[in-house]
Design an enzyme around this catalytic site. Structure first.
Site, PDB file in Angstrom:
ATOM      1  N   LEU A   1       0.823  -1.216   0.000  1.00  0.00           N
ATOM      2  CA  LEU A   1       0.000   0.000   0.000  1.00  0.00           C
ATOM      3  C   LEU A   1       0.855   1.264   0.000  1.00  0.00           C
ATOM      4  O   LEU A   1       0.406   2.330  -0.406  1.00  0.00           O
ATOM      5  CB  LEU A   1      -0.937   0.005   1.214  1.00  0.00           C
TER       6      LEU A   1
ATOM      7  N   GLY B   1      -7.162  -3.957   3.250  1.00  0.00           N
ATOM      8  CA  GLY B   1      -5.719  -3.949   3.525  1.00  0.00           C
ATOM      9  C   GLY B   1      -5.327  -2.927   4.577  1.00  0.00           C
ATOM     10  O   GLY B   1      -6.054  -1.981   4.857  1.00  0.00           O
TER      11      GLY B   1
ATOM     12  N   SER C   1      -4.191  -3.974  11.055  1.00  0.00           N
ATOM     13  CA  SER C   1      -5.562  -4.266  11.507  1.00  0.00           C
ATOM     14  C   SER C   1      -5.774  -4.232  13.023  1.00  0.00           C
ATOM     15  O   SER C   1      -6.857  -4.580  13.503  1.00  0.00           O
ATOM     16  CB  SER C   1      -6.009  -5.624  10.961  1.00  0.00           C
TER      17      SER C   1
ATOM     18  N   SER D   1     -13.550   0.579  11.418  1.00  0.00           N
ATOM     19  CA  SER D   1     -13.589  -0.309  12.580  1.00  0.00           C
ATOM     20  C   SER D   1     -14.393   0.293  13.716  1.00  0.00           C
ATOM     21  O   SER D   1     -14.506   1.521  13.848  1.00  0.00           O
ATOM     22  CB  SER D   1     -12.154  -0.542  13.062  1.00  0.00           C
TER      23      SER D   1
ATOM     24  N   TYR E   1      -4.766   3.233  15.959  1.00  0.00           N
ATOM     25  CA  TYR E   1      -5.468   2.465  14.922  1.00  0.00           C
ATOM     26  C   TYR E   1      -6.862   3.044  14.661  1.00  0.00           C
ATOM     27  O   TYR E   1      -7.256   3.250  13.504  1.00  0.00           O
ATOM     28  CB  TYR E   1      -5.548   1.010  15.402  1.00  0.00           C
TER      29      TYR E   1
HETATM   30  C1  15L Z   1     -10.749  -4.634  14.796  1.00  0.00           C
HETATM   31  O1  15L Z   1     -10.868  -3.564  14.218  1.00  0.00           O
HETATM   32  C2  15L Z   1      -9.609  -5.522  14.484  1.00  0.00           C
HETATM   33  O2  15L Z   1      -9.217  -5.470  13.133  1.00  0.00           O
HETATM   34  C3  15L Z   1      -9.860  -6.952  14.885  1.00  0.00           C
HETATM   35  O3  15L Z   1      -8.632  -7.641  14.887  1.00  0.00           O
HETATM   36  C4  15L Z   1     -10.525  -7.038  16.275  1.00  0.00           C
HETATM   37  O4  15L Z   1      -9.648  -6.540  17.254  1.00  0.00           O
HETATM   38  C5  15L Z   1     -11.804  -6.230  16.257  1.00  0.00           C
HETATM   39  O5  15L Z   1     -11.557  -4.905  15.848  1.00  0.00           O
HETATM   40  C6  15L Z   1     -12.495  -6.215  17.630  1.00  0.00           C
HETATM   41  O6  15L Z   1     -12.747  -5.132  18.166  1.00  0.00           O
HETATM   42  O7  15L Z   1     -12.802  -7.290  18.128  1.00  0.00           O
END
Ligand code: 15L
Length: 270
Positions: free
Chosen positions: A50, A70, A73, A109, A134
């Site tokens: 990326l 991608g 995470s 997320s 994140y």
């Molecule tokens: C996320 O955003 C993550 O990518 C994943 O690995 C988990 O940690 C998930 O959240 C979560 O909150 O369970």
């Protein structure tokens, strides 16, 4: 939608949704740094980092829609988040624009809003409360999606995904779980729904304990079939094995909130 690109195709969410998308779209381009296993006849793998704009443009060539899974995470060092989720995400949206891609589904997320208490029900329009670097990077991606939709006419869906899997892993996941088939329903809304310009939706199944008002998704025809409560006994048994986490157990984002936490605890325990 003829040719659909999935970034992060070798990752765990990529692996779960891939067979379902491959069954729907005639051509799937899979991209990642390493090759995913067992390519089907309508799948092509094109490696890309990326952080490499030219490489990202190459994978966007001739593509109608992108499912952008991608990036980094979980919570991590700033430098990793910066390269993958800030610079990398910018490359993805800009390459999509340059190559005439029509739609992007962005994997945001729940950690974009993780500092909301579990006691509070929230919609997709709340003021963000990220729980990590994140989470902040996911808001950056949502911001890019909104910008490219308003300024360049790209149609974008940001999905604040909970936790994807065959079943919820613990008590927190009883509220935020999404089964792969339900996530694919949402992805298809992002790739195909004619009314969509820019939206934010929560990536959650039909969870009785949900903290999220996902009415935007329902308005677009989302009809989840996964029910977290069907797995309640397993999830609660797994929860019982975990140590108590006063901060993580109070907020929606769980351990992401507790990591490095040295903030104000008034109102958490009292
Ligand atoms: C996320 O955003 C993550 O990518 C994943 O690995 C988990 O940690 C998930 O959240 C979560 O909150 O369970």
């Amino acid at each position: 939608m003829k040719r659909v690109l999935m970034t992060g195709a070798a990752g765990s969410v990529g692996g779960m949704v891939r067979p379902l998308l491959t069954a729907v779209y005639p051509e799937i381009v899979l991209s990642d740094v390493k090759e995913p296993q067992s390519l089907r006849p309508n799948e092509t793998f094109i490696p890309a980092e990326l952080t490499d704009m030219a490489g990202v443009e190459r994978v966007c060539e001739g593509v109608d829609g992108v499912v952008h899974l991608g990036g980094y995470s979980v919570e991590g060092p700033w430098e990793s988040i910066l390269q993958s989720n800030i610079i990398g995400c910018y490359h993805l949206f800009e390459a999509a624009r340059r190559k005439g891609v029509r739609r992007v589904v962005f994997a945001s997320s729940n950690h974009a809003v993780g500092f909301y208490p579990r006691a509070q029900r929230i919609g997709a329009d709340v003021v963000p409360r990220p729980d990590s670097r994140y989470g902040v990077s996911k808001l950056f991606g949502e911001g890019l999606g909104s910008l490219y939709a308003d300024k360049h006419g790209l149609r974008v869906l940001s999905l604040r995904i909970g936790n994807v899997g065959e079943r919820p892993l613990d008590k927190r996941r009883l509220s935020i779980w999404i089964k792969p088939g339900d996530l694919v329903q949402l992805i298809r809304i992002g790739l195909e729904h004619s009314d969509l310009r820019y939206e934010v939706m929560y990536g959650a199944s039909l969870n009785e304990r949900s903290w999220w008002d996902n009415s935007v998704a329902y308005r677009y025809g989302y009809r989840p079939t996964g029910r977290a409560e069907d797995f309640r006994d397993h999830a609660l048994a797994e929860q019982a094995k975990l140590p108590p986490d006063p901060v993580g157990d109070y907020f929606q984002g769980g351990t992401f909130c507790a990591m490095e936490f040295d903030g104000d605890t008034d109102g958490i325990w009292s």
